[in-house]
Structure formats: structure tokens, C-alpha cells
Design an enzyme around this catalytic site. Structure first.
Site, PDB file in Angstrom:
ATOM      1  N   HIS A  67       0.961  -1.270   0.136  1.00 58.51           N
ATOM      2  CA  HIS A  67       0.037  -0.113   0.145  1.00 58.51           C
ATOM      3  C   HIS A  67       0.491   1.603  -0.331  1.00 58.51           C
ATOM      4  O   HIS A  67       0.744   2.211  -0.469  1.00 58.51           O
ATOM      5  CB  HIS A  67      -1.206   0.062   1.358  1.00 58.51           C
ATOM      6  CG  HIS A  67      -2.039   1.255   1.182  1.00 58.51           C
ATOM      7  ND1 HIS A  67      -2.802   1.198   1.136  1.00 58.51           N
ATOM      8  CD2 HIS A  67      -1.296   2.510   1.921  1.00 58.51           C
ATOM      9  CE1 HIS A  67      -3.318   2.740   1.019  1.00 58.51           C
ATOM     10  NE2 HIS A  67      -2.133   3.357   1.958  1.00 58.51           N
ATOM     11  N   GLU A  68       1.704   1.336   1.097  1.00 58.25           N
ATOM     12  CA  GLU A  68       2.815   1.982   0.700  1.00 58.25           C
ATOM     13  C   GLU A  68       3.759   2.853  -0.839  1.00 58.25           C
ATOM     14  O   GLU A  68       3.573   3.388  -0.546  1.00 58.25           O
ATOM     15  CB  GLU A  68       3.607   2.123   2.257  1.00 58.25           C
ATOM     16  CG  GLU A  68       2.536   2.706   3.719  1.00 58.25           C
ATOM     17  CD  GLU A  68       1.987   3.319   3.331  1.00 58.25           C
ATOM     18  OE1 GLU A  68       1.740   4.226   2.744  1.00 58.25           O
ATOM     19  OE2 GLU A  68       0.895   3.129   3.966  1.00 58.25           O
ATOM     20  N   HIS A  71       1.781   4.723  -3.059  1.00 61.02           N
ATOM     21  CA  HIS A  71       1.786   6.564  -3.042  1.00 61.02           C
ATOM     22  C   HIS A  71       3.254   6.364  -3.019  1.00 61.02           C
ATOM     23  O   HIS A  71       3.025   7.470  -3.887  1.00 61.02           O
ATOM     24  CB  HIS A  71       1.976   6.053  -1.264  1.00 61.02           C
ATOM     25  CG  HIS A  71       0.692   6.826  -0.877  1.00 61.02           C
ATOM     26  ND1 HIS A  71      -0.434   6.801  -0.552  1.00 61.02           N
ATOM     27  CD2 HIS A  71       0.509   5.434   0.250  1.00 61.02           C
ATOM     28  CE1 HIS A  71      -1.513   6.616  -0.261  1.00 61.02           C
ATOM     29  NE2 HIS A  71      -1.129   6.108   0.525  1.00 61.02           N
TER      30      HIS A  71
END
Length: 73
Positions: A67-68, A71
Site C-alpha cells: 500500500h505504501e 503512494h
């Protein structure tokens, strides 16, 4: 798991799932309380809540890292 091992895992996951390199650091931050992780736009490092390692399974940790990484890209 050390910060170095976390960085190595993050780089492996970046290559495995996104076919991209991640040349920055990933590290644990004990001050994170309400989130699994954070990505920092300024210098591109990732911080992970250490509870992701101790309170949850490896699949959850991998999910937070992925998920990170989203980004970042």
C-alpha cells in the site's frame, strides 16, 4: 526484524509485485499508533508501525508495505 531487513523486504516486494525498484529506506516507527504505515513525499522513505510485525501476520505486513509503495509510484 531490523530496519535494514525491512528495507530489503520492501525492495523485494517492489520488484516482485510492481517490477520496479525502490531505492529508498523503509524503517519502523514506534510512534505510529493509528496507522499501519506512512509514505513521505519529501524524501520518499516509508515508515511502518512495528505492531504490523508483532500483532499481525506477515500477510498484513506485506499488504501495508505494498500500500505504501503505491503512494510512491
Amino acid at each position: 526484524m531490523t530496519d535494514l531487513e525491512l528495507t530489503q523486504l520492501t525492495r523485494r516486494l517492489a520488484k516482485q509485485f510492481f517490477n520496479q525498484t525502490y531505492p529508498y529506506e523503509a524503517r519502523f516507527n514506534r510512534r505510529l499508533r493509528t496507522t499501519g504505515g506512512r509514505y513521505f513525499l519529501r524524501d520518499h522513505h516509508i515508515e511502518i508501525n512495528p505492531l504490523m510485525l508483532s500483532e499481525f501476520d506477515e500477510e498484513t505486513l506485506v499488504g501495508v508495505i505494498k500500500h505504501e509503495l503505491i503512494h510512491y509510484w
